[in-house]
Write an enzyme that holds these catalytic residues in place. Structure first.
Site, mmCIF file in Angstrom:
data_model
loop_
_atom_site.group_PDB
_atom_site.id
_atom_site.type_symbol
_atom_site.label_atom_id
_atom_site.label_comp_id
_atom_site.label_asym_id
_atom_site.label_seq_id
_atom_site.Cartn_x
_atom_site.Cartn_y
_atom_site.Cartn_z
ATOM 1 N N CYS A 42 0.868 -1.174 0.000
ATOM 2 C CA CYS A 42 0.000 0.000 0.000
ATOM 3 C C CYS A 42 0.905 1.224 0.000
ATOM 4 O O CYS A 42 1.586 1.507 0.984
ATOM 5 C CB CYS A 42 -0.903 0.006 1.216
ATOM 6 S SG CYS A 42 -1.953 1.474 1.321
ATOM 7 N N GLU A 69 -3.198 1.076 -6.824
ATOM 8 C CA GLU A 69 -2.101 0.166 -7.139
ATOM 9 C C GLU A 69 -1.834 0.227 -8.625
ATOM 10 O O GLU A 69 -2.748 0.430 -9.429
ATOM 11 C CB GLU A 69 -2.447 -1.258 -6.706
ATOM 12 C CG GLU A 69 -1.241 -2.184 -6.667
ATOM 13 C CD GLU A 69 -0.135 -1.673 -5.770
ATOM 14 O OE1 GLU A 69 0.819 -1.055 -6.321
ATOM 15 O OE2 GLU A 69 -0.211 -1.842 -4.545
#
Length: 271
Positions: free
Chosen positions: A2, A114
């Protein structure tokens, strides 16, 4: 992993969702659609109130700096590198193991970004046979629109170069726990591109479903085996992912337009 996420909910909303008993209005953060390491983020935690007579833990909404600085660190410089802790080893790593047993938190978000790295492209990069490609970012969020509650840890660090009364004498920092990305199909997948979270990236933030919030936040739970059981990935089929503008790749860009779903990957990107 993350490395970026979005957080647009206000403190009143979060206080209601997590049954928060205490938060300071002066700590309110503006909506942030491109949260990057070292920024201030909201975190929910259970902890006794400072200088209170009652030692019982109180559910609080606090603002912490993203990037954990261990209490024993001589300087805070490594915090920007410690934004993630792996669920598989968090209980044994020196930087995280003490926080794991006593200082756990939930870091609420709308979802996370992402960037796709296809396996063949990744291997070519490793071998130096291909320049780094322009990657397509995706936004990953609960399919039902609920809060994305990321498992986290927090830590206190004392800057010994400053006097006790200095407002920056104490740093409170946090990290996001990650786990292996789901290989099961997404609840809602883009028409073209990845069909699962693992197709986007091999790691993902560990999302805690509401039935685990109280147990995860309870500071009286200190048994490592018991706590590790809470790190099981959430049920499959809760998430959706969709392509967003490559503008999110620049941390200076920030606004709700970053969450706009594209009809397909931008030209010249992977997928």
């Amino acid at each position: 992993m993350c490395g970026r996420f979005a957080s647009s909910r206000g403190p009143e909303d979060l206080a209601g969702i997590f049954e928060v008993e205490k938060w300071e209005s002066g700590d309110a953060l503006a909506p942030d659609y491109n949260v990057a390491p070292t920024k201030e983020v909201y975190a929910v935690l259970d902890r006794p109130l400072k200088d209170a007579d009652d030692p019982s833990p109180v559910r609080q909404l606090r603002t912490l700096k993203w990037g954990l600085v261990p209490s024993w660190s001589k300087t805070p410089e490594g915090g920007a590198r410690m934004i993630n802790a792996r669920a598989e080893t968090v209980h044994e790593k020196p930087s995280y193991r003490r926080a794991f047993t006593s200082r756990r938190c939930v870091i609420p978000a709308d979802g996370y970004y992402e960037w796709v790295t296809a396996p063949d492209e990744r291997q070519l990069e490793v071998e130096g046979k291909k320049k780094r490609p322009r990657k397509q970012p995706y936004f990953v969020t609960p399919a039902d629109g609920s809060v994305f509650a990321m498992a986290g840890l927090y830590e206190f660090w004392r800057d010994k170069t400053l006097p006790d009364e200095h407002p920056l004498a104490w740093w409170v920092t946090c990290t996001v726990i990650t786990t292996e990305a789901e290989t099961a199909p997404l609840a809602v997948a883009p028409e073209e591109g990845p069909r699962s979270l693992a197709d986007i990236h091999p790691r993902m933030p560990l999302m805690l479903t509401p039935d685990r919030w109280d147990a995860w936040l309870d500071p009286s739970r200190t048994d490592v085996g018991d706590l590790r059981a809470l790190l099981e990935p959430p049920p499959h089929g809760l998430m959706r992912a969709y392509p967003v503008s490559t503008a999110v790749s620049n941390v200076r860009n920030n606004g709700p337009e970053l969450l706009k779903e594209l009809e397909g990957p931008e030209e010249g990107t992977l997928f």
